[in-house]
Write an enzyme that holds these catalytic residues in place. Structure first.
Site, PDB file in Angstrom:
ATOM      1  N   ILE A  60      20.241  10.145  -7.347  1.00 46.36           N
ATOM      2  CA  ILE A  60      20.046  10.916  -8.588  1.00 46.36           C
ATOM      3  C   ILE A  60      19.865  12.414  -8.317  1.00 46.36           C
ATOM      4  CG2 ILE A  60      19.198   8.971  -9.955  1.00 46.36           C
ATOM      5  CD1 ILE A  60      16.334  10.189  -9.627  1.00 46.36           C
ATOM      6  N   THR A 128       3.308   7.705 -14.372  1.00 45.75           N
ATOM      7  CA  THR A 128       2.098   7.167 -13.764  1.00 45.75           C
ATOM      8  C   THR A 128       0.833   7.764 -14.367  1.00 45.75           C
ATOM      9  OG1 THR A 128       0.863   7.161 -11.668  1.00 45.75           O
ATOM     10  CG2 THR A 128       2.436   8.928 -11.961  1.00 45.75           C
ATOM     11  N   ASP A 129      -0.259   7.022 -14.270  1.00 45.95           N
ATOM     12  CA  ASP A 129      -1.553   7.569 -14.720  1.00 45.95           C
ATOM     13  C   ASP A 129      -2.051   8.660 -13.768  1.00 45.95           C
ATOM     14  OD1 ASP A 129      -2.186   5.940 -12.535  1.00 45.95           O
ATOM     15  OD2 ASP A 129      -3.864   4.920 -13.516  1.00 45.95           O
ATOM     16  N   GLU A 130      -1.445   8.740 -12.560  1.00 48.71           N
ATOM     17  CA  GLU A 130      -1.921   9.730 -11.568  1.00 48.71           C
ATOM     18  C   GLU A 130      -1.707  11.167 -12.033  1.00 48.71           C
ATOM     19  OE1 GLU A 130      -1.180   9.231  -7.467  1.00 48.71           O
ATOM     20  OE2 GLU A 130      -1.367   7.064  -7.531  1.00 48.71           O
ATOM     21  N   TYR A 153       2.959  13.744  -4.719  1.00 46.04           N
ATOM     22  CA  TYR A 153       3.586  12.702  -5.552  1.00 46.04           C
ATOM     23  C   TYR A 153       3.234  12.889  -7.021  1.00 46.04           C
ATOM     24  CZ  TYR A 153       3.875   8.262  -8.058  1.00 46.04           C
ATOM     25  OH  TYR A 153       4.120   7.307  -9.025  1.00 46.04           O
ATOM     26  N   LYS A 157       5.557  13.850 -10.308  1.00 46.97           N
ATOM     27  CA  LYS A 157       5.686  13.000 -11.493  1.00 46.97           C
ATOM     28  C   LYS A 157       5.254  13.777 -12.741  1.00 46.97           C
ATOM     29  CE  LYS A 157       6.736   9.151 -11.743  1.00 46.97           C
ATOM     30  NZ  LYS A 157       8.068   8.489 -11.877  1.00 46.97           N
ATOM     31  N   PRO A 285      -6.190  12.752   2.159  1.00 49.89           N
ATOM     32  CA  PRO A 285      -6.494  14.091   1.612  1.00 49.89           C
ATOM     33  C   PRO A 285      -6.222  14.120   0.109  1.00 49.89           C
ATOM     34  CG  PRO A 285      -4.972  14.234   3.483  1.00 49.89           C
ATOM     35  CD  PRO A 285      -5.112  12.778   3.157  1.00 49.89           C
TER      36      PRO A 285
HETATM   37  P1  NAD Z   1       9.548   1.804  -5.381  1.00 48.49           P
HETATM   38  O1  NAD Z   1       9.261   2.850  -4.368  1.00 48.49           O
HETATM   39  O2  NAD Z   1       9.281   0.380  -5.073  1.00 48.49           O
HETATM   40  O3  NAD Z   1      11.092   1.884  -5.814  1.00 48.49           O
HETATM   41  C1  NAD Z   1      11.731   3.099  -6.078  1.00 48.49           C
HETATM   42  C2  NAD Z   1      13.237   2.839  -6.192  1.00 48.49           C
HETATM   43  O4  NAD Z   1      13.862   4.100  -6.500  1.00 48.49           O
HETATM   44  C3  NAD Z   1      13.873   2.326  -4.901  1.00 48.49           C
HETATM   45  O5  NAD Z   1      14.743   1.257  -5.182  1.00 48.49           O
HETATM   46  C4  NAD Z   1      14.632   3.534  -4.366  1.00 48.49           C
HETATM   47  O6  NAD Z   1      15.785   3.194  -3.626  1.00 48.49           O
HETATM   48  C5  NAD Z   1      14.997   4.266  -5.653  1.00 48.49           C
HETATM   49  N1  NAD Z   1      15.223   5.698  -5.398  1.00 48.49           N
HETATM   50  C6  NAD Z   1      14.412   6.546  -4.729  1.00 48.49           C
HETATM   51  N2  NAD Z   1      14.984   7.757  -4.628  1.00 48.49           N
HETATM   52  C7  NAD Z   1      16.167   7.681  -5.293  1.00 48.49           C
HETATM   53  C8  NAD Z   1      17.217   8.600  -5.542  1.00 48.49           C
HETATM   54  N3  NAD Z   1      17.164   9.856  -5.099  1.00 48.49           N
HETATM   55  N4  NAD Z   1      18.291   8.188  -6.247  1.00 48.49           N
HETATM   56  C9  NAD Z   1      18.364   6.909  -6.708  1.00 48.49           C
HETATM   57  N5  NAD Z   1      17.420   5.975  -6.479  1.00 48.49           N
HETATM   58  C10 NAD Z   1      16.327   6.364  -5.782  1.00 48.49           C
HETATM   59  O7  NAD Z   1       8.781   2.268  -6.686  1.00 48.49           O
HETATM   60  P2  NAD Z   1       8.042   1.386  -7.788  1.00 48.49           P
HETATM   61  O8  NAD Z   1       6.677   1.091  -7.319  1.00 48.49           O
HETATM   62  O9  NAD Z   1       8.944   0.290  -8.210  1.00 48.49           O
HETATM   63  O10 NAD Z   1       7.895   2.472  -8.947  1.00 48.49           O
HETATM   64  C11 NAD Z   1       8.935   2.658  -9.906  1.00 48.49           C
HETATM   65  C12 NAD Z   1       8.544   3.757 -10.860  1.00 48.49           C
HETATM   66  O11 NAD Z   1       7.323   3.446 -11.505  1.00 48.49           O
HETATM   67  C13 NAD Z   1       8.320   5.114 -10.189  1.00 48.49           C
HETATM   68  O12 NAD Z   1       8.841   6.119 -11.015  1.00 48.49           O
HETATM   69  C14 NAD Z   1       6.805   5.241 -10.081  1.00 48.49           C
HETATM   70  O13 NAD Z   1       6.411   6.582 -10.123  1.00 48.49           O
HETATM   71  C15 NAD Z   1       6.386   4.486 -11.331  1.00 48.49           C
HETATM   72  N6  NAD Z   1       5.058   3.858 -11.268  1.00 48.49           N
HETATM   73  C16 NAD Z   1       4.745   3.020 -10.231  1.00 48.49           C
HETATM   74  C17 NAD Z   1       3.498   2.386 -10.215  1.00 48.49           C
HETATM   75  C18 NAD Z   1       3.104   1.455  -9.096  1.00 48.49           C
HETATM   76  O14 NAD Z   1       1.950   1.048  -9.037  1.00 48.49           O
HETATM   77  N7  NAD Z   1       3.999   1.060  -8.208  1.00 48.49           N
HETATM   78  C19 NAD Z   1       2.584   2.628 -11.256  1.00 48.49           C
HETATM   79  C20 NAD Z   1       2.941   3.495 -12.290  1.00 48.49           C
HETATM   80  C21 NAD Z   1       4.196   4.089 -12.293  1.00 48.49           C
HETATM   81  O1  DAU Z   2      -1.815   4.784 -10.332  1.00 41.83           O
HETATM   82  C1  DAU Z   2      -0.453   4.485 -10.284  1.00 41.83           C
HETATM   83  C2  DAU Z   2       0.070   4.733  -8.884  1.00 41.83           C
HETATM   84  O2  DAU Z   2      -0.397   3.653  -8.082  1.00 41.83           O
HETATM   85  C3  DAU Z   2       1.588   4.828  -8.809  1.00 41.83           C
HETATM   86  O3  DAU Z   2       2.008   5.944  -9.533  1.00 41.83           O
HETATM   87  C4  DAU Z   2       2.053   4.952  -7.348  1.00 41.83           C
HETATM   88  O4  DAU Z   2       3.464   4.940  -7.287  1.00 41.83           O
HETATM   89  C5  DAU Z   2       1.501   3.771  -6.571  1.00 41.83           C
HETATM   90  O5  DAU Z   2       1.843   3.908  -5.208  1.00 41.83           O
HETATM   91  C6  DAU Z   2      -0.012   3.687  -6.728  1.00 41.83           C
HETATM   92  O6  DAU Z   2      -0.637   4.815  -6.077  1.00 41.83           O
HETATM   93  P1  DAU Z   2      -1.966   4.629  -5.202  1.00 41.83           P
HETATM   94  O7  DAU Z   2      -2.066   5.727  -4.237  1.00 41.83           O
HETATM   95  O8  DAU Z   2      -3.138   4.377  -6.092  1.00 41.83           O
HETATM   96  O9  DAU Z   2      -1.611   3.227  -4.485  1.00 41.83           O
HETATM   97  P2  DAU Z   2      -1.831   2.711  -2.979  1.00 41.83           P
HETATM   98  O10 DAU Z   2      -1.497   1.269  -2.981  1.00 41.83           O
HETATM   99  O11 DAU Z   2      -1.176   3.589  -1.989  1.00 41.83           O
HETATM  100  O12 DAU Z   2      -3.404   2.877  -2.800  1.00 41.83           O
HETATM  101  C7  DAU Z   2      -4.323   2.240  -3.676  1.00 41.83           C
HETATM  102  C8  DAU Z   2      -5.714   2.670  -3.254  1.00 41.83           C
HETATM  103  O13 DAU Z   2      -6.008   2.095  -1.982  1.00 41.83           O
HETATM  104  C9  DAU Z   2      -5.864   4.170  -3.088  1.00 41.83           C
HETATM  105  O14 DAU Z   2      -7.155   4.558  -3.519  1.00 41.83           O
HETATM  106  C10 DAU Z   2      -5.728   4.391  -1.577  1.00 41.83           C
HETATM  107  C11 DAU Z   2      -6.286   3.102  -1.003  1.00 41.83           C
HETATM  108  N1  DAU Z   2      -5.687   2.661   0.266  1.00 41.83           N
HETATM  109  C12 DAU Z   2      -4.335   2.567   0.342  1.00 41.83           C
HETATM  110  C13 DAU Z   2      -3.727   2.145   1.510  1.00 41.83           C
HETATM  111  C14 DAU Z   2      -2.229   2.053   1.612  1.00 41.83           C
HETATM  112  C15 DAU Z   2      -6.491   2.301   1.330  1.00 41.83           C
HETATM  113  O15 DAU Z   2      -7.736   2.369   1.241  1.00 41.83           O
HETATM  114  N2  DAU Z   2      -5.889   1.880   2.487  1.00 41.83           N
HETATM  115  C16 DAU Z   2      -4.536   1.791   2.626  1.00 41.83           C
HETATM  116  O16 DAU Z   2      -4.052   1.405   3.730  1.00 41.83           O
END
Ligand code: NAD
Ligand code: DAU
Length: 363
Positions: A60, A128-130, A153, A157, A285
């Site tokens: 994209i 995302t809520d972040e 990140y 977003k 961080p």
């Molecule tokens: P993910 O990392 O599992 O998947 C991301 C997908 O996007 C992958 O298939 C990757 O190949 C594709 N992608 C990345 N860069 C691209 C590019 N330049 N062009 C085309 N495709 C590309 O992510 P996810 O956890 O499934 O999250 C999906 C969406 O939801 C994201 O926008 C993320 O910000 C949002 N989101 C995720 C969470 C969560 O907890 N995982 C929560 C809230 C919102």
């Molecule tokens: O809030 C929504 C977000 O949730 C999405 O937008 C992101 O795409 C998704 O990755 C997720 O972000 P977080 O940073 O909250 O998720 P993560 O699983 O990386 O971490 C969850 C919490 O756990 C965070 O407070 C960091 C902590 N953590 C994470 C890892 C990987 C640890 O303590 N140890 C770890 O090894």
């Protein structure tokens, strides 16, 4: 509808497509994904070959590539999930996040603007809520909370949300945004907390908890997030954003101890032995202390509430990882990329680091 889903080979995108493609043969779906390390086509095996499903490998960030997909396929709805999604990776290498999450979103918006006449089409942006930053105890994010992102990140977003909203206002483009809390469930890449901990528990490896494990995240099963996205696409209001959450704010250390209990129960292991694997490591961080979503707007306006209780959802997630060891193995040893290497060009091949004991996975 002709629905273009970006990022459909990732965790949430594949769950969304696996749900919607069989359920809605009246709609046509195109999955646009460049297939980064986070993509796993095995996640889409259930819908491969379906008449209402197609795939295009497109980056994209490539303006011409995105335009050509729109010209050729003429979508009237976009559900945009493609993103670099892992906070730790954004700290070590923020550039890809700026390119995909900001420029990529802009390219999609511009292609949609060139394709749709004013006021037509629908661009749903999955965010995302972040973007709201960190909360104090007892506070919740509402749709009116000020944006205050802490990591590269979440800043990227937040930027993408602003771009989507501004295209809506300036060009009268029908846009909607959802800001969701932490998702969990089957097929999540094991760099994220829950699948990483399950994998380490099963291998009796250290469980790296950042800081003192007191950070709070609001957990939602991925299938509930997908139902919320679909409800917004079908019944939401243009120009609006909707918070989506699990009504389940939990401290990380409590999530990890719950996983110890569930893995002990599922494998007949001593729970105390598993808890002793916890090790507190250097904090992330800019680590936001607390996220908690007020999801009352989507509940009241669209009737969307989480259907899965966290402890049941987590138990079934542990079961899924236990029963799908081949999937876990392929993702951890990197062989899940083989099919992509053979059939597609591959933009990124990084897998999770073998040493997750200290600082989590190395990007
Ligand atoms: P993910 O990392 O599992 O998947 C991301 C997908 O996007 C992958 O298939 C990757 O190949 C594709 N992608 C990345 N860069 C691209 C590019 N330049 N062009 C085309 N495709 C590309 O992510 P996810 O956890 O499934 O999250 C999906 C969406 O939801 C994201 O926008 C993320 O910000 C949002 N989101 C995720 C969470 C969560 O907890 N995982 C929560 C809230 C919102
Ligand atoms: O809030 C929504 C977000 O949730 C999405 O937008 C992101 O795409 C998704 O990755 C997720 O972000 P977080 O940073 O909250 O998720 P993560 O699983 O990386 O971490 C969850 C919490 O756990 C965070 O407070 C960091 C902590 N953590 C994470 C890892 C990987 C640890 O303590 N140890 C770890 O090894």
């Amino acid at each position: 509808m002709r629905i273009l889903v970006t990022g459909g080979a990732g965790f949430i995108g594949s769950t969304l497509l696996n749900t919607l493609v069989p359920r809605h043969p009246e709609h046509q779906f195109l999955n646009v994904d460049v297939l980064t390390y986070a993509a796993n086509p095995a996640n889409l095996a259930v819908i491969e070959g379906r008449e209402n499903y197609e795939f295009e490998q497109v980056d994209i960030t490539d303006e011409a590539g995105v335009r050509s997909v729109f010209d050729k396929w003429r979508p009237n709805c976009v559900i945009h999930l493609a993103a670099e999604s892992h906070v730790d990776r954004s700290i070590h290498g923020p550039r890809a996040f700026m390119l995909t999450n900001i420029l990529g979103t802009f390219n999609l918006l511009e292609a949609a603007r060139a394709t749709w006449t004013e006021g037509e089409g629908l661009f749903h942006h999955v965010s995302t809520d972040e973007v709201y930053g960190s909360l104090a105890d007892g506070e919740f994010f509402s749709e009116d909370s000020p944006y205050d992102p802490s990591s590269p990140y979440s800043a990227s977003k937040a930027s993408s949300d602003h771009l989507v909203r501004s295209h809506g206002r300036t060009y009268n483009m029908p846009i909607r945004i959802s800001n969701c809390s932490n998702n969990y469930g089957p097929m999540q890449f094991p760099e994220k907390l829950i699948p990483l901990m399950i994998g380490n528990l099963l291998k009796r490896r250290p469980l790296p908890v950042y800081g003192r494990g007191l950070n709070v995240r609001d957990w939602l099963h991925v299938s509930d997030h997908c139902e919320a996205i679909w409800a917004i696409v079908q019944h939401g209001t243009n120009g609006e954003s909707y918070n989506v959450g699990g009504n389940c704010p939990m401290r990380n250390i409590d999530v990890v101890y719950t996983l110890c209990a569930l893995v002990a129960e599922a494998t007949g292991t001593d729970e105390d032995e598993l808890r002793s694997l916890v090790c507190f490591v250097e904090d992330r961080p800019g680590h936001d202390l607390r996220y908690a979503v007020d999801a009352s707007k989507i509940a009241q306006e669209l009737g969307v509430v989480p259907s899965r209780d966290f402890s049941d959802g987590l138990r079934s997630t542990v079961q899924w990882y236990l029963q799908n060891q081949e999937w876990v193995q392929a993702v951890t040893d990197g062989s899940y990329r083989d099919w992509i290497e053979q059939n597609y060009s591959s933009r990124a091949t990084a897998t999770i680091s073998k040493d997750t004991s200290k600082n989590g996975p190395t990007p």
